[in-house]
Enzyme design. Sequence first.
Site, short mmCIF file in Angstrom:
data_model
loop_
_atom_site.label_atom_id
_atom_site.label_comp_id
_atom_site.label_asym_id
_atom_site.label_seq_id
_atom_site.Cartn_x
_atom_site.Cartn_y
_atom_site.Cartn_z
CB CYS A 219 -0.87 0.02 1.25
SG CYS A 219 -1.81 -1.47 1.49
NE ARG B 75 4.12 1.88 -1.52
CZ ARG B 75 5.25 1.20 -1.37
NH1 ARG B 75 6.25 1.41 -2.19
NH2 ARG B 75 5.37 0.31 -0.41
CD1 TRP C 286 -1.74 -5.57 -2.91
CD2 TRP C 286 -2.60 -4.56 -4.69
NE1 TRP C 286 -1.83 -6.50 -3.91
CE2 TRP C 286 -2.36 -5.91 -5.01
CE3 TRP C 286 -3.15 -3.73 -5.66
CZ2 TRP C 286 -2.65 -6.45 -6.26
CZ3 TRP C 286 -3.43 -4.25 -6.90
CH2 TRP C 286 -3.18 -5.59 -7.19
CG ASN D 100 3.03 -0.86 2.78
OD1 ASN D 100 2.43 -1.81 2.32
ND2 ASN D 100 4.28 -0.55 2.44
N GLY D 101 1.79 -3.26 4.84
CA GLY D 101 2.46 -4.49 5.27
C GLY D 101 1.45 -5.55 5.66
CD GLU E 24 5.17 -15.82 -19.35
OE1 GLU E 24 5.20 -14.64 -18.95
OE2 GLU E 24 4.18 -16.30 -19.96
CE LYS F 234 5.82 -12.22 -19.99
NZ LYS F 234 4.47 -11.73 -19.65
CD GLU G 100 2.79 -10.07 -22.76
OE1 GLU G 100 2.03 -9.24 -22.24
OE2 GLU G 100 3.48 -10.87 -22.11
CG HIS H 250 8.18 -34.36 -35.57
ND1 HIS H 250 8.33 -35.60 -36.14
CD2 HIS H 250 8.67 -34.47 -34.31
CE1 HIS H 250 8.86 -36.43 -35.26
NE2 HIS H 250 9.08 -35.78 -34.15
CE LYS I 298 -0.59 -6.43 -14.94
NZ LYS I 298 0.57 -7.22 -15.34
C1 AGP Z 1 0.82 -11.25 -19.76
O1 AGP Z 1 1.97 -10.51 -19.71
C2 AGP Z 1 -0.33 -10.56 -20.31
N1 AGP Z 1 -0.60 -9.40 -19.58
C3 AGP Z 1 -1.54 -11.45 -20.49
O2 AGP Z 1 -1.20 -12.56 -21.28
C4 AGP Z 1 -2.16 -11.97 -19.18
O3 AGP Z 1 -1.37 -12.97 -18.65
C5 AGP Z 1 -3.56 -12.52 -19.47
O4 AGP Z 1 -4.33 -11.49 -20.02
C6 AGP Z 1 -4.21 -13.05 -18.20
O5 AGP Z 1 -4.39 -12.01 -17.29
P1 AGP Z 1 -4.75 -12.37 -15.77
O6 AGP Z 1 -3.61 -13.12 -15.19
O7 AGP Z 1 -4.98 -11.04 -15.11
O8 AGP Z 1 -6.00 -13.21 -15.81
#
Ligand code: AGP
Length: 603
Positions: free
Chosen positions: A2, A27, A74, A100-101, A477, A481, A484, A500, A598
């Site tokens: 927080c 935060r 948070w 905060n904590g 992953e 990454k 993205e 293959h 996000k």
């Molecule tokens: C990952 O870097 C992305 N932001 C995206 O793939 C994310 O993982 C996906 O939209 C799922 O989001 P969530 O974990 O909030 O459900």
Amino acid sequence: MCGIIGYVGSESAVPIIIEGLKKLEYRGYDSAGIAVYNTPGFKVVKQKGRLAALESALNGCPVYGTMGIGHTRWATHGEPSDINSHPHVGSKNKIAVVHNGIIENYRQIKEYLERKGITFASQTDSEVIAQLAEYYYNGDILDTVIRVSNALEGSYALGIMCVNEPDTLIAVKKDNPLIIGVSGSGNFIASDVPAVLKHTNKIYYLNDKEIAVIQKDSVRFFNIGKEPLQKSTETVSWTVDSAEKGGYPHFMLKEIMEQPKVLRDTLRSSVDGGDNEKVLDSVDITRFNRVVITACGSAYNAGVVAKYVFERLCRILTETELASEFRYKNAIVDEKTLVILISQSGETADTIAAMREAKAKGAATLSVVNVVGSTVAKESDYCVYTAAGPEIAVATTKAFSAQLILLYTLAIRFSVKLGKITRLEETALLSELSLLPEKAADILKQVDSIQKYASECVGYKSIFFIGRNIDYSIALEGSLKLKEISYIHSEAYAGGELKHGTISLIEDNTLVVAISTNKRLAGKIMSNVEQVISRGAKVLLIGNCSEAEENEKVSIVTLPECGELFSPSLSVIVLQLFSYYVAANKGLEIDKPRNLAKSVTVE
Ligand code: AGP
């Protein structure tokens, strides 16, 4: 995580505190509040929701005072709500606290005070601090804060006011940041520098168990033995923007660097009586004959890693399903299926729908979520929380790592209950987990060599990631990454799949990132490496493969020794840094990549 702030001085505290909270919203932003001393007591205004909600509440009832504390939350204990927002005031309205904590022994303290007839208003751990302080108060707030600090277990940064001492602000901390800002028009406490930079760059950094007694024209420091301490200010040269990022150019890099702490905090809440452990103990895994893990994007990739761990330790059939597919495929799940949902935000539309679909079919749902009080957290039958704190960068890093360590803990707990491992093996696995934060920190020390290598990779049009078994799951992953944030096309493949089809794409100057942490399969992945090199590729080898040597075709990032099942937590950090620095060298908008959000709350 927080954000807290406090001010005592000659100016009106409210605008100063609100401005400061705006700089701390990274935060935590699920609720906010302020308490101002104005004779004869405190005026407290607190709201669920973003800071704007608090501002409009304050516009409705203006508050004036020259001393106050504020908080942006948070949630960790008690979902976001008006009553769970901070500041918390004791039931005698004598002492107000922002925290905060996480107070780990809050249940014991609460039960003790309830036996003394004290009633609690909220579900938070933080309220116990205000109630305990009022219970101990003997006319000397410094004494009181010392007694309270000695009674608390866990982490805390506190701002405290007492109506009997209307010109004094008290600050104390343990395991969470707290700074004191000094200026000609008054003095400040805050979780971080951005909150006070507009007023001063003269900063005292409080150390653990140090207490600051702040008045408008003085700041005195004491240790927990009430002995006076001498401290000196430091002059901060950061801009507000860079300060919010902790001096890093992007939130993503800051969040990558936070991972050792995030791993420690998430593990702490999942073992030794932590809240997650209580939830896990309440899950009777023996009633299920199948586990289905469903999620989206990176959360789905965390699920693929977990599949290998669950099947290896629990010896239970574990499948992974993309939530956007699962919700429409008329999935075969029933009351003997445990459906695990993974989500950082807890608000991803496809994951919510998959959860509701699973529930409608009688399956039990257990969610792994980072946001307290989110839809997935509230609607799932069981919920365990990652302790990543707010993740600002769209590309998840620390929340992903927190998901992995929590999923490992689930698998270990369940495999004991299923009688697949002994208590001794459980202890050995948990102690291996407890070494991960340190090993993660060791990898972060290699940032310069990874940055250098990545800067040579900006020109690639396509990059391939390969791995075998659990290394393949983390290659997924790594590939996501990179895509993205760098906008470079990339694919991840199980090493054995190359011949293959995909190997036809390998030509001169193709880059292949190979992950090899599994001694059992090291020879196999090395032959894949030779196959692609012989067709002109360059290779970045991530792992601990002793037989490999660096040369003009092969670059190696060596990982600390780690058991096969937990190695994704180490290799992913290299993959995150690699992606980050490729994108940074391309000068791209890393925290907010094009076309991405996000939290994907629509289909
Ligand atoms: C990952 O870097 C992305 N932001 C995206 O793939 C994310 O993982 C996906 O939209 C799922 O989001 P969530 O974990 O909030 O459900």
